[in-house]
Write an enzyme that holds these catalytic residues in place. Structure first.
Site, short mmCIF file in Angstrom:
data_model
loop_
_atom_site.label_atom_id
_atom_site.label_comp_id
_atom_site.label_asym_id
_atom_site.label_seq_id
_atom_site.Cartn_x
_atom_site.Cartn_y
_atom_site.Cartn_z
N SER A 1 31.68 40.42 36.14
CA SER A 1 30.74 40.76 35.08
C SER A 1 31.17 40.08 33.79
O SER A 1 31.27 38.84 33.74
CB SER A 1 30.65 42.29 34.94
OG SER A 1 29.59 42.66 34.11
N ASP B 1 21.58 42.64 42.21
CA ASP B 1 22.15 43.00 40.91
C ASP B 1 21.04 42.89 39.87
O ASP B 1 20.59 41.78 39.55
CB ASP B 1 23.31 42.06 40.56
CG ASP B 1 24.06 42.50 39.30
OD1 ASP B 1 23.52 43.34 38.55
OD2 ASP B 1 25.18 42.01 39.08
N HIS C 1 25.11 45.76 40.98
CA HIS C 1 26.11 45.14 40.11
C HIS C 1 27.53 45.33 40.65
O HIS C 1 28.44 44.63 40.24
CB HIS C 1 26.00 45.71 38.69
CG HIS C 1 26.80 44.95 37.69
ND1 HIS C 1 26.72 43.57 37.55
CD2 HIS C 1 27.72 45.36 36.80
CE1 HIS C 1 27.55 43.18 36.59
NE2 HIS C 1 28.17 44.24 36.13
#
Length: 678
Positions: free
Chosen positions: A538, A621, A653
């Site tokens: 991320s 995601d 995610h």
């Protein structure tokens, strides 16, 4: 505009942003075939995959619970329940080594019956009885959910109950027949970040279209939410306008009237019984006094709303301490303090208008997490204790006492006896000392030959703390690997100042800190560039992307998970607009100048030599767009660089939607790292 970053008016790889498009998915399948073909054939892969699958599906994992009414509820996945079961037990039974569980809902069965790819996304119960629930179910693991009302006595969905179609939704009970609901109400009802802009009051038996508007945020705000405090005698209703990631307005709702709670926009505020508690991200000058950044304040809520500004200071940070969390029980506030990246607990009680304080005698060597059973009616709380080498243990503890009962603990998924944990500091480019943890064999030789993986995040006030991981132990340490966790700026390890030091135009400091840790590991001969790899997901994917493009000479492997990489278009993709408080606005030419300097997608060149990279992401995601990783891979491939790409077609995610997918993702990851760094 920096001359080294010409404006990219045409992005030849933008077609890959069409998440479910036929051509992009064909491209994905082709990339997946290449990556799986190589990594699954690696000698380490089969054993790694089997062992990690065993760990993820182990019945000896801690079944973490939440109390609803008189029962403790748990959501559980294992080899026999791939999607999972929602189940419950009593506290007395939970104390037993092998509790008796009652299955409430079998998600595998529900998915089969409804022909849906359901992934569990959580529940909200009506306090205090916990007989009615709002269940959130996601298709494939994304943030968007379908919400359905569940009746516990009949073990069934309520036929004509509250039901919401798939959306990024925020819900809260007001009473048995009324909800606060913020969802997709149609055109114009969502913010540019993709979250709900309008919160309404929805009464049972009426269509959603008849719900009454309570508050509308602006289109460029992040989102909106509302809730009710169920504490008897203090049953306040609140509406939150989330302006940006770090700024918000709070309103007290009384009847149809909303009154603003006059907190600083970048502070968090909430009520605990009759007290208003405020966590400061910046120093606050009010009523002739300055309260420091990172402090925790409390005051009588009603008197505050009437204009009084007298505060008790419950916590003041120091250079080495920050507030890591606040939990409340019936009669106490528990402050979780982070002291040089190790937790300790402080208990506060408000007695006769004064706050009484005591230090809780809790283990002082790692990470502590506090979870109240019932913050309104009970002084019991779960205390979870862990570090890199000590299997996580969960205790039943009580405010006012240091006595606690061990309830559950992880087995030792790996033999920890050969290893040690050390903490060092690396001087960053500007002289700031950046702490980091090293987990290694006690007999490790400082000869620069140790395969080492350096992990970092450095954003959004997230603190990286010691944690126990059977995956890290089995897949990395057992093979002679050294594991390093970097506490770089941008995180929350030393409070708001540590986070704000790397915001927007200062983002490079986070990358400098990470690079400094890498250089320190090399200087100490723990490892060398040939044996050093980096990993992050991320915002951490952006971090390792920046490190890859800025200092490719330092590393021999990069694992870049669900990353942000195209910082020119990030604010236009999925939830990206909500992160402009962190990175800045790329559509503002002045801000694009500093973003362009590090945007990995714009700083990868054909004439440079890069270490091998494994990019992983998920089609489902809906927070960080898979287009970031797809486009970076396409561009690097086009430039002739050797990269691998694996996109899970589910997973949200987190990158994986069930235990088997988790095992596969981590087996691929560590097979790659072992091959590159040994």
């Amino acid at each position: 505009m920096s001359s080294s970053h010409p404006e990219i008016s045409e992005d030849p790889h933008q077609w890959l942003e069409e998440v479910g498009g036929e051509a992009p998915l064909a491209w994905v399948r082709q990339q997946n075939d290449v990556a799986l073909g190589e990594l699954e054939a690696r000698s380490h892969y089969p054993a790694l995959h089997d062992r990690l699958k065993t760990i993820f599906n182990s019945h000896e994992r801690i079944p973490f619970v939440r109390q609803h009414g008189e029962y403790l509820y748990n959501f559980w996945r294992d080899a026999g329940h791939v999607r999972g079961i929602w189940r419950r037990t009593t506290l007395d039974r939970y104390r037993q080594p092998d509790p008796q569980w009652e299955t409430v809902l079998d998600l595998d069965r529900l998915a089969a019956e409804e022909n849906e790819n359901w992934v569990w996304s959580g529940v909200s119960s009506l306090y205090p009885k916990g007989e009615r629930f709002l269940l959130s179910l996601s298709r494939g693991g994304g943030d968007a959910v379908v919400v359905r009302e569940w009746d516990m006595p009949s073990r069934s969905f309520v036929a004509d109950g509250f039901h919401l179609p798939e959306a990024k939704t925020d819900l809260a009970w007001i009473d048995a027949d009324t909800l606060f609901v913020a969802t997709d109400f149609g055109p114009g009802s969502m913010t540019t970040s993709g979250y709900a802009r309008i919160v309404k009051e929805w009464r049972r038996g009426t269509p959603l279209s008849a719900a009454r508007t309570v508050y509308e945020a602006l289109p460029d705000d992040l989102g909106v939410g509302a809730w009710r405090d169920f504490t008897p005698g203090h049953e306040f209703q609140f509406v939150m306008r989330q302006i940006g990631f770090y700024s918000s307005e709070l309103f007290l709702r009384e009847g149809d009237r909303l009154t603003k709670v006059a907190k600083p926009d970048d502070a968090s505020a909430y009520t605990v019984r009759d007290q208003l508690v405020i966590e400061l991200r910046s120093a606050w000058n009010v009523a002739g006094r300055e309260y420091p950044q990172g402090a925790l304040l409390a005051t009588d809520f009603r008197r505050f709303m009437a204009g009084e500004r007298q505060f008790d200071v419950l916590f003041t940070p120091t250079p080495s301490t920050s507030l890591d969390g606040v939990a409340s029980t019936r009669s106490a506030l528990l402050l979780n303090v982070l002291d040089n990246v190790k937790n300790r607990l402080v208990e506060l009680r408000h007695v006769d208008g004064q706050w009484q304080r005591r230090d809780v005698d809790a283990p002082a060597y790692g990470t502590l997490e506090v979870a109240p059973l019932d913050a309104i009616a009970s002084d019991d709380y779960f205390l979870t204790v862990t570090d890199f080498l000590t299997p996580t243990t969960m205790y039943l503890a009580h405010a006012g006492s240091d006595e606690r009962t061990p309830l559950k603990s992880l087995p030792g998924f790996f033999d920890a006896s050969p290893y040690e944990v050390r903490q060092f500091q690396a001087p960053s480019k500007d002289g700031t000392l950046v702490p980091y943890f090293v987990v290694q064999r006690k007999d490790v030789k400082a000869d620069g030959s140790n395969p080492t993986v350096l992990y970092g995040y450095g954003g959004f006030e997230v603190s990286l703390k010691p944690f126990y991981s059977g995956v890290t132990g089995e897949a990395w340490l057992r093979h002679g690997g050294v594991y390093v966790l970097a506490n770089i700026r941008g995180g929350g390890e030393f409070g708001p100042r540590w986070h704000q030091a790397a915001l927007k135009e200062h983002r490079q400091r986070a990358f400098d800190d990470f690079i400094a840790v890498a250089q320190d590991l090399i200087r100490r001969d723990v490892t060398s560039p040939r044996h050093l790899g980096i990993m992050g997901g991320s915002n951490g994917g952006l971090l390792v992307g920046a490190a890859l493009t800025q200092r490719p000479d330092l590393f021999n492997a990069v694992v870049c998970q669900v990353p942000l990489l195209d910082m020119r278009r990030y604010s236009k993709l999925l939830a990206g607009a909500s992160w402009m408080g962190e990175y800045g606005d790329p559509d503002d030419p002045e801000q694009w100048k500093f973003i362009a300097d590090y945007s990995p997608y714009h700083n990868v060149f054909p004439d440079k030599h890069y270490p091998r990279v494994l990019f992983t992401t998920s089609t489902r995601d809906d927070r960080v767009h898979p287009g970031h990783a797809r486009k970076m891979v396409a561009k690097m491939r086009e430039q002739g660089h050797d990269v691998l790409y694996w996109e899970n077609t589910e997973g949200g995610h987190a990158g994986a939607a069930n235990n088997d997918q988790q095992a596969k993702m981590w087996a691929l990851t560590y097979a790659f790292l072992l091959a590159q760094l040994k």
